[in-house]
Design a protein around this motif. Structure first.
Motif, PDB file in Angstrom:
ATOM      1  N   LEU A 187      -3.593   4.226  -2.275  1.00 21.96           N
ATOM      2  CA  LEU A 187      -3.125   5.431  -1.609  1.00 21.96           C
ATOM      3  C   LEU A 187      -2.784   6.436  -2.705  1.00 21.96           C
ATOM      4  CD1 LEU A 187      -2.408   6.694   1.129  1.00 21.96           C
ATOM      5  CD2 LEU A 187      -0.108   5.764   0.854  1.00 21.96           C
ATOM      6  N   VAL A 213      -7.941   5.978   9.135  1.00 19.93           N
ATOM      7  CA  VAL A 213      -6.482   5.941   9.119  1.00 19.93           C
ATOM      8  C   VAL A 213      -6.031   6.238  10.537  1.00 19.93           C
ATOM      9  CG1 VAL A 213      -4.378   7.014   8.257  1.00 19.93           C
ATOM     10  CG2 VAL A 213      -6.290   6.603   6.696  1.00 19.93           C
ATOM     11  N   PHE A 223       0.868  -1.179   0.000  1.00 23.05           N
ATOM     12  CA  PHE A 223       0.000   0.000   0.000  1.00 23.05           C
ATOM     13  C   PHE A 223       0.902   1.226   0.000  1.00 23.05           C
ATOM     14  CE2 PHE A 223      -3.279   2.820   2.023  1.00 23.05           C
ATOM     15  CZ  PHE A 223      -4.200   2.720   0.998  1.00 23.05           C
ATOM     16  N   VAL A 248      -7.315   8.053   0.148  1.00 22.81           N
ATOM     17  CA  VAL A 248      -7.532   6.604   0.128  1.00 22.81           C
ATOM     18  C   VAL A 248      -8.723   6.377  -0.795  1.00 22.81           C
ATOM     19  CG1 VAL A 248      -8.142   4.556   1.442  1.00 22.81           C
ATOM     20  CG2 VAL A 248      -6.620   6.283   2.460  1.00 22.81           C
ATOM     21  N   ILE A 301     -13.079   8.607  -2.608  1.00 22.87           N
ATOM     22  CA  ILE A 301     -11.731   8.971  -2.179  1.00 22.87           C
ATOM     23  C   ILE A 301     -11.880   9.860  -0.953  1.00 22.87           C
ATOM     24  CG2 ILE A 301      -9.542  10.070  -2.766  1.00 22.87           C
ATOM     25  CD1 ILE A 301     -10.202   9.621  -5.733  1.00 22.87           C
ATOM     26  N   LEU A 323     -11.338   3.774  -2.797  1.00 22.96           N
ATOM     27  CA  LEU A 323     -11.946   2.444  -2.686  1.00 22.96           C
ATOM     28  C   LEU A 323     -12.821   2.163  -3.898  1.00 22.96           C
ATOM     29  CD1 LEU A 323     -13.282   2.182   0.996  1.00 22.96           C
ATOM     30  CD2 LEU A 323     -11.124   1.331   0.081  1.00 22.96           C
ATOM     31  N   ARG A 333      -9.588  11.965   1.879  1.00 24.86           N
ATOM     32  CA  ARG A 333      -8.226  12.513   2.023  1.00 24.86           C
ATOM     33  C   ARG A 333      -7.913  12.845   3.478  1.00 24.86           C
ATOM     34  NH1 ARG A 333      -6.227  12.958  -3.078  1.00 24.86           N
ATOM     35  NH2 ARG A 333      -7.785  13.110  -4.710  1.00 24.86           N
ATOM     36  N   SER A 345     -10.563  13.196   8.643  1.00 25.72           N
ATOM     37  CA  SER A 345     -10.340  13.403   7.203  1.00 25.72           C
ATOM     38  C   SER A 345     -10.427  14.897   6.902  1.00 25.72           C
ATOM     39  CB  SER A 345     -11.371  12.632   6.383  1.00 25.72           C
ATOM     40  OG  SER A 345     -12.663  13.088   6.694  1.00 25.72           O
ATOM     41  N   LEU A 367      -4.431   1.512   7.762  1.00 33.89           N
ATOM     42  CA  LEU A 367      -5.706   1.774   7.096  1.00 33.89           C
ATOM     43  C   LEU A 367      -6.676   0.679   7.492  1.00 33.89           C
ATOM     44  CD1 LEU A 367      -7.614   3.025   4.904  1.00 33.89           C
ATOM     45  CD2 LEU A 367      -6.564   1.401   3.312  1.00 33.89           C
ATOM     46  N   ILE A 390     -13.775   4.500   5.957  1.00 30.24           N
ATOM     47  CA  ILE A 390     -12.312   4.551   5.888  1.00 30.24           C
ATOM     48  C   ILE A 390     -11.781   5.217   7.152  1.00 30.24           C
ATOM     49  CG2 ILE A 390     -10.332   5.493   4.644  1.00 30.24           C
ATOM     50  CD1 ILE A 390     -12.089   5.447   2.099  1.00 30.24           C
ATOM     51  N   TYR A 449      -2.971  12.999   1.533  1.00 27.21           N
ATOM     52  CA  TYR A 449      -3.055  11.734   0.804  1.00 27.21           C
ATOM     53  C   TYR A 449      -4.502  11.265   0.802  1.00 27.21           C
ATOM     54  CZ  TYR A 449       2.022  11.493   1.145  1.00 27.21           C
ATOM     55  OH  TYR A 449       3.376  11.755   1.030  1.00 27.21           O
ATOM     56  N   ALA A 470      -8.126  -0.982  -2.936  1.00 25.45           N
ATOM     57  CA  ALA A 470      -7.790   0.288  -2.296  1.00 25.45           C
ATOM     58  C   ALA A 470      -6.519   0.842  -2.907  1.00 25.45           C
ATOM     59  CB  ALA A 470      -7.612   0.095  -0.789  1.00 25.45           C
TER      60      ALA A 470
END
Length: 155
Positions: free
Chosen positions: A151, A98, A45, A88, A125, A90, A127, A110, A137, A96, A86, A149
């Motif tokens: 990055l 992190v 990832f 993520v 997505i 899906l 961020r 996020s 993740l 999601i 960044y 997924a």
């Protein structure tokens, strides 16, 4: 005269034109440069490469953060070398999270949510602002046996 006015009012309004829909010639064929790795899977990832993760029952996934959604879930660790925002991405709807570090910790907030480009298989997505370091993740609320997924570096 009154009858003519009533007849005019009783007429149906003209139908609105049908909403225009994008006709996709090929799914994932016109991805922007920052998302080209979506169609070039990898094993780690890292920014710019998609990974396919096996899902398990979320109740059995160790470390799943509070607030995760019921259903299937998956987890993968990753490292960030340069500070920045960044994303993520899906291939399906899901929650999601992190988290910083190798274990424990609180899910990061996020900074932005969005959808993938039209004519792509990227469903969403999310961020996050990340500093150099190790992260985990977690994706939850999934229905399928696998989740794709990626990055995504940069805005």
């Amino acid at each position: 005269m009154l009858l003519a006015a009533a007849l005019l009012l009783a007429q149906a309004a003209p139908a609105a034109p049908a909403a225009q829909t994008t006709q996709c010639k090929a799914t994932d064929a016109s991805l922007p440069a920052g998302l080209l790795g979506w169609v070039a899977p990898g094993d780690a990832f890292v920014p710019g490469k998609a990974v396919a993760l096996d899902t398990i029952d979320g109740a059995a996934l160790k470390g799943l953060p509070a607030g995760s959604k019921p259903g299937k879930a998956a987890m993968i660790g990753f490292r960030i070398e340069s500070a920045g925002i960044y994303g993520v991405a899906l291939d399906q709807g899901g929650w999601i999270d992190v988290l910083p570090g190798a274990e424990g910790g609180t899910a990061l907030a996020s900074v932005r949510h969005g959808h993938g480009p039209e004519c792509s298989t990227i469903r969403k997505i999310v961020r996050f602002r990340l500093e150099p370091g190790i992260y985990r993740l977690y994706v939850s609320g999934l229905a399928g046996a696998r989740v794709k997924a990626m990055l995504v570096a940069g805005e």
